[in-house]
Design a protein around this motif. Structure first.
Motif, short mmCIF file in Angstrom:
data_model
loop_
_atom_site.label_atom_id
_atom_site.label_comp_id
_atom_site.label_asym_id
_atom_site.label_seq_id
_atom_site.Cartn_x
_atom_site.Cartn_y
_atom_site.Cartn_z
N ALA A 176 16.96 33.81 -11.86
CA ALA A 176 15.98 34.48 -10.78
C ALA A 176 14.51 34.33 -11.51
O ALA A 176 13.51 34.30 -10.90
N CYS A 203 14.96 42.77 -6.85
CA CYS A 203 15.90 41.50 -7.05
C CYS A 203 17.49 41.69 -6.57
O CYS A 203 17.89 42.87 -6.96
N GLY A 249 18.02 43.58 -11.89
CA GLY A 249 16.50 43.57 -11.60
C GLY A 249 15.85 43.96 -12.92
O GLY A 249 14.79 43.28 -13.31
N SER A 251 17.30 47.13 -7.53
CA SER A 251 18.09 45.95 -7.43
C SER A 251 19.21 46.42 -6.64
O SER A 251 20.26 46.90 -6.61
N CYS A 290 13.52 38.53 -4.79
CA CYS A 290 14.12 37.50 -5.36
C CYS A 290 15.64 37.70 -5.04
O CYS A 290 16.02 38.89 -5.00
#
Length: 380
Positions: free
Chosen positions: A68, A91, A104, A121, A151
């Motif tokens: 990531a 994330c 994350g 996250s 992401c």
């Protein structure tokens, strides 16, 4: 409110692509024998290659968080110092490297140049990547953030390896039962891939080149109506409920491969298209959008088997979506779960084919307990 634009997209794929013929060299042979279901599953899903963050002997080459972070870093490959201006990192993954700390936070740990920023996250499966994207979108839209990164990444290859199932198979041998892995577990070994993707979201479009204006992001869940279809760290009971890994002994977890990822294939085939694409039809009607307005349709597919099902649904409902509007990279990248839609959009965004004014529709179904996310983008 501000507008929100995707101004850059990047991806990271670990190592070299792995062909269908090489898969068991990486994932191994359960009980020393080739899989009975591999050929059937691959014939239906249409995948020809995928990526694994490990070597043939099982040695890991990257963690999930590392992949990531590499995708995020690639957003700033022209000016690495620009990462210090990022004010949000959102994330997603369905396969974190650990239960705690959050995924994350671990990704942020690989980005020392990013400063002390907000990190979130979202959890889930395929839709988690879209949830991370929506959080970043809303933060920019509200004017709270100026450079937000969303992401998504997956690293499921380690839990697909044969050694994760050997205790279960040996237990079956001791009980004089069929020492082959049940189809609900073996099915996903031939579907899943590793990798990561990342978006940069800003309140203004790029001064040069293209950007993607985010028109809307909509989602829904049918968990109030449907039982779990894909699950991990649990087993499904006869009544459809899930029994958590916390309720198993350490020995039972090993003997029953409780931490394997499993799919109720019958439920998947019956529900995944019917539920989600009825909702998409409703959303398009509410938004006043026709599929004729869409230039690119990017559906996240776990198998090309469902491409036909979606196409049939469209035709049955009088919706025309010519095949030249469809785009998917499942054949070359495999199913990368939450990261798949990022990788698909990255290829379209960086293809040089997009023209200003064109619209892109993203569709992400999630079979775990039937959730769906949809997004409309305009090239500008």
């Amino acid at each position: 409110m501000s507008e929100a634009y995707i101004t850059r997209i990047a991806k990271f794929l670990p190592n070299e692509s792995v062909s269908n013929e090489e898969m068991e060299e990486y994932l191994g042979y359960i009980n020393g024998k080739p899989s009975k279901s591999k050929a059937i599953v691959l014939r239906n899903n249409g995948i020809k290659s995928r990526y694994y963050a490990l070597l043939k002997d099982g040695t890991p080459t990257h963690s999930n968080a590392e992949m990531a972070a590499l995708a995020v870093s690639d957003l700033f490959r022209i000016n690495s110092e620009e990462i210090s201006q990022v004010d949000l990192l959102s994330c997603a993954t369905s396969s974190p490297d650990q239960l705690m700390p959050s995924h994350g936070a671990m990704v942020h740990g690989y980005l020392p140049g990013s400063g002390s920023i907000e990190v979130v996250s979202p959890s889930g499966v395929c839709c988690a990547g879209m949830h991370a994207f929506k959080y970043a979108y809303m933060s920019v839209k509200l004017g709270e953030k100026q450079k937000a990164v969303a992401c998504a990444s997956e690293r499921l290859s380690p839990v697909l390896r044969a050694d994760r199932f050997e205790d279960e198979v040996q237990q079956l041998l001791r009980l004089e039962q069929n020492p082959y892995l049940s189809f609900e577990k073996d099915f996903l070994r031939w579907m899943l891939s590793d990798g990561a993707g990342a978006f940069l979201l800003e309140p203004q479009p790029n001064a040069e080149g293209i950007s993607l204006k985010i028109d809307w992001i909509e989602g829904c869940s049918y968990a109030n109506e449907e039982e779990a279809c894909m699950y991990m760290g649990a087993d499904k009971l006869a009544d459809g409920s899930l029994k958590s890994y916390k309720e198993y002994s350490a020995g039972e977890i090993q003997d029953q491969s409780v931490f394997s990822i499993k799919q109720d294939v019958k439920l998947l085939g019956e529900k995944i298209v019917k539920l989600g694409f009825v909702k998409l039809k409703d959303i398009l009607t509410k938004k006043g959008i026709s599929m004729e307005d869409v230039s690119y349709f990017l559906p996240h597919l776990s198998s090309y088997f469902f491409e036909v099902k979606i196409d049939d649904f469209f035709k049955e409902n009088g919706i025309t979506v010519p095949k030249e509007k469809w785009y998917t990279n499942l054949v070359t990248k495999g199913n990368v779960g939450a990261a798949s839609i990022y990788m698909m959009l990255e290829e379209v965004f960086n293809s040089g084919a997009l023209k200003k004014g064109e619209k892109i529709l993203l569709a992400v179904p999630e079979s775990s307990r039937f959730s769906y996310m949809f997004c409309l983008l305009t090239v500008c």
